[in-house]
Design a protein around this motif. Structure first.
Motif, PDB file in Angstrom:
ATOM      1  N   MET A  60       0.837  -1.214   0.000  1.00 41.39           N
ATOM      2  CA  MET A  60       0.000   0.000   0.000  1.00 41.39           C
ATOM      3  C   MET A  60       0.857   1.243   0.000  1.00 41.39           C
ATOM      4  O   MET A  60       1.892   1.312   0.649  1.00 41.39           O
ATOM      5  N   ARG A  61       0.468   2.193  -0.812  1.00 43.92           N
ATOM      6  CA  ARG A  61       1.239   3.429  -0.924  1.00 43.92           C
ATOM      7  C   ARG A  61       0.258   4.574  -1.131  1.00 43.92           C
ATOM      8  O   ARG A  61      -0.779   4.402  -1.779  1.00 43.92           O
ATOM      9  N   LYS A  62       0.597   5.723  -0.584  1.00 47.35           N
ATOM     10  CA  LYS A  62      -0.220   6.901  -0.870  1.00 47.35           C
ATOM     11  C   LYS A  62       0.340   7.551  -2.125  1.00 47.35           C
ATOM     12  O   LYS A  62       1.515   7.924  -2.160  1.00 47.35           O
ATOM     13  N   ILE A  63      -0.490   7.652  -3.158  1.00 49.55           N
ATOM     14  CA  ILE A  63      -0.043   8.199  -4.428  1.00 49.55           C
ATOM     15  C   ILE A  63      -0.690   9.568  -4.626  1.00 49.55           C
ATOM     16  O   ILE A  63      -1.918   9.691  -4.613  1.00 49.55           O
ATOM     17  N   VAL A  64       0.138  10.584  -4.774  1.00 48.94           N
ATOM     18  CA  VAL A  64      -0.375  11.942  -4.938  1.00 48.94           C
ATOM     19  C   VAL A  64      -0.299  12.317  -6.414  1.00 48.94           C
ATOM     20  O   VAL A  64       0.752  12.205  -7.047  1.00 48.94           O
ATOM     21  N   ILE A  65      -1.437  12.738  -6.940  1.00 52.31           N
ATOM     22  CA  ILE A  65      -1.545  13.017  -8.361  1.00 52.31           C
ATOM     23  C   ILE A  65      -1.778  14.506  -8.575  1.00 52.31           C
ATOM     24  O   ILE A  65      -2.741  15.076  -8.067  1.00 52.31           O
ATOM     25  N   GLY A  66      -0.896  15.109  -9.325  1.00 52.11           N
ATOM     26  CA  GLY A  66      -1.003  16.540  -9.595  1.00 52.11           C
ATOM     27  C   GLY A  66      -1.937  16.815 -10.751  1.00 52.11           C
ATOM     28  O   GLY A  66      -1.977  16.062 -11.722  1.00 52.11           O
ATOM     29  N   SER A  67      -2.699  17.895 -10.629  1.00 50.59           N
ATOM     30  CA  SER A  67      -3.617  18.264 -11.706  1.00 50.59           C
ATOM     31  C   SER A  67      -3.755  19.769 -11.740  1.00 50.59           C
ATOM     32  O   SER A  67      -3.683  20.426 -10.704  1.00 50.59           O
ATOM     33  N   ARG A  68      -3.964  20.306 -12.941  1.00 51.87           N
ATOM     34  CA  ARG A  68      -4.376  21.703 -13.007  1.00 51.87           C
ATOM     35  C   ARG A  68      -5.728  21.790 -12.306  1.00 51.87           C
ATOM     36  O   ARG A  68      -6.433  20.796 -12.168  1.00 51.87           O
ATOM     37  N   LYS A  69      -6.084  23.014 -11.925  1.00 52.94           N
ATOM     38  CA  LYS A  69      -7.322  23.129 -11.152  1.00 52.94           C
ATOM     39  C   LYS A  69      -8.554  23.310 -12.043  1.00 52.94           C
ATOM     40  O   LYS A  69      -9.662  23.427 -11.540  1.00 52.94           O
ATOM     41  N   SER A  70      -8.365  23.313 -13.368  1.00 53.49           N
ATOM     42  CA  SER A  70      -9.528  23.496 -14.237  1.00 53.49           C
ATOM     43  C   SER A  70     -10.448  22.278 -14.113  1.00 53.49           C
ATOM     44  O   SER A  70     -10.010  21.171 -13.794  1.00 53.49           O
ATOM     45  N   GLN A  71     -11.726  22.516 -14.377  1.00 53.26           N
ATOM     46  CA  GLN A  71     -12.719  21.450 -14.262  1.00 53.26           C
ATOM     47  C   GLN A  71     -12.364  20.273 -15.162  1.00 53.26           C
ATOM     48  O   GLN A  71     -12.477  19.120 -14.761  1.00 53.26           O
ATOM     49  N   LEU A  72     -11.894  20.574 -16.377  1.00 52.99           N
ATOM     50  CA  LEU A  72     -11.540  19.496 -17.307  1.00 52.99           C
ATOM     51  C   LEU A  72     -10.355  18.686 -16.778  1.00 52.99           C
ATOM     52  O   LEU A  72     -10.375  17.455 -16.786  1.00 52.99           O
ATOM     53  N   ALA A  73      -9.341  19.395 -16.283  1.00 48.41           N
ATOM     54  CA  ALA A  73      -8.153  18.704 -15.771  1.00 48.41           C
ATOM     55  C   ALA A  73      -8.537  17.803 -14.590  1.00 48.41           C
ATOM     56  O   ALA A  73      -8.101  16.644 -14.506  1.00 48.41           O
TER      57      ALA A  73
END
Ligand SMILES: NCc1[nH]cc(CCC(=O)O)c1CC(=O)O
Length: 309
Positions: free
Chosen positions: A1-14
């Protein structure tokens, strides 16, 4: 088990695209914990000016890539077409999931068909690629810049001085809009899409083998092969989403068929080549050679100089 942090732009589509990826990951590796980290990019801060003018490659990805170096995030979900051709040192596109619809969508007030638009009608787009191809088909139309997310653009079509707009079908579909809002799909024969349009690129650190193994399971071989052909062409022409260049590849049996396009923003010159082959890099290179032989690189260069002024 691992905590995976996923980066995203804050736009609704992203965020929608990132959620889509997390849902897939949860099916494959339910033991992990997944967290989204929203990151504001330069491109998000300047959406009110003409993006192609402030330009520069990777406007939507730089801050996200920094967060990856800093280990604040483990992976990032991008729209493939916003990705510069070269990935920076130490990072890699770990996988390319299955592509959404690649086509551009034409949306008109009162559903007026493209060929029935009256002379001088105003089409909203900030993409020189879309403008060039719209004008090539209909030199009598006027192009007007339009910015903002999908909802904003649809609202501006109704409220402001536009007869029609052109945008990516993939964005509309991912955001849950039904086909009904689309007046016409612009097939690649009419409007060659942006390289990688409709596809996602999931980026990670090159040396994070655990993440890379996980991503392998999300990779879609068909999409990967065709998008690589498109991106090789883009790279060799020093292209990007701010210049009038497009590319779309599909498979016929085992063959890749790539349509590559470079045009002038006024649509008066459109260079198009179709190349068939097995190796994505060879196919992309052959298309680039053919377009260059016809002056495609000079067209791109001239547009860049214009934008830099
Ligand atoms: N250039 C912005 C951008 N980047 C990705 C999408 C939509 C999704 C896609 O094309 O994959 C859009 C909007 C648009 O072009 O209308």
């Amino acid at each position: 088990m691992r905590k995976i942090v996923i980066g995203s732009r804050k736009s609704q589509l992203a965020l929608t695209q990132t959620d889509w990826v997390i849902e897939k990951l949860k099916e494959i590796a339910p033991q992990n914990e997944y967290e989204v980290k929203k990151i504001v990019t330069k491109g998000d801060q300047i959406l009110d000016v003409t993006l192609s003018k402030v330009g520069g490659k990777g406007l939507f990805v730089k801050e996200i890539e920094q967060a990856m170096y800093d280990k604040e995030i483990d992976m990032a979900v991008h729209s493939m077409k916003d990705m510069p051709a070269e990935t920076p040192e130490g990072l890699t596109i770990g996988c390319i999931p299955i592509r959404e619809d690649h086509r551009d969508a034409y949306i008109a007030n009162d559903n007026v068909a493209f060929r029935d638009l009256p002379e001088g009608a105003i089409v909203g787009t900030s993409s020189l690629r879309r403008a060039a191809q719209v004008l090539a088909a209909r030199p009598d139309l006027k192009i007007k810049s339009i910015r903002g997310n999908i909802d904003t653009r649809l609202r501006k079509l109704k409220e402001e001085d536009f007869d029609a707009i052109v945008l990516a079908t993939a964005g509309l579909k991912r955001m849950g809009w039904s086909d009904d809002v689309i007046t016409e799909y612009l097939e690649p024969e009419v409007c060659v899409p942006a390289v990688g349009q409709g596809a996602l690129a999931i980026e990670c650190r090159e040396d994070d083998q655990e993440i890379r193994d996980l991503m392998d399971t999300l990779n879609h071989a068909y999409t990967h092969r065709t998008v690589m052909a498109e991106r090789t062409f883009l790279d060799l022409l020093n292209g990007g989403c701010q210049v009038p260049i497009g590319g779309y590849a599909y498979l016929e049996g085992d063959d890749i068929i790539l349509t590559a396009m470079v045009g002038t923003p006024d649509g008066k010159t459109i260079l198009k080549e179709e190349v068939r082959g097995q190796d994505p890099y060879e196919v992309g290179r052959e298309a680039a050679d053919k377009i260059k032989a016809r002056g495609g690189a000079e067209i791109i260069e001239a547009v860049r100089e214009e934008l830099d002024q």
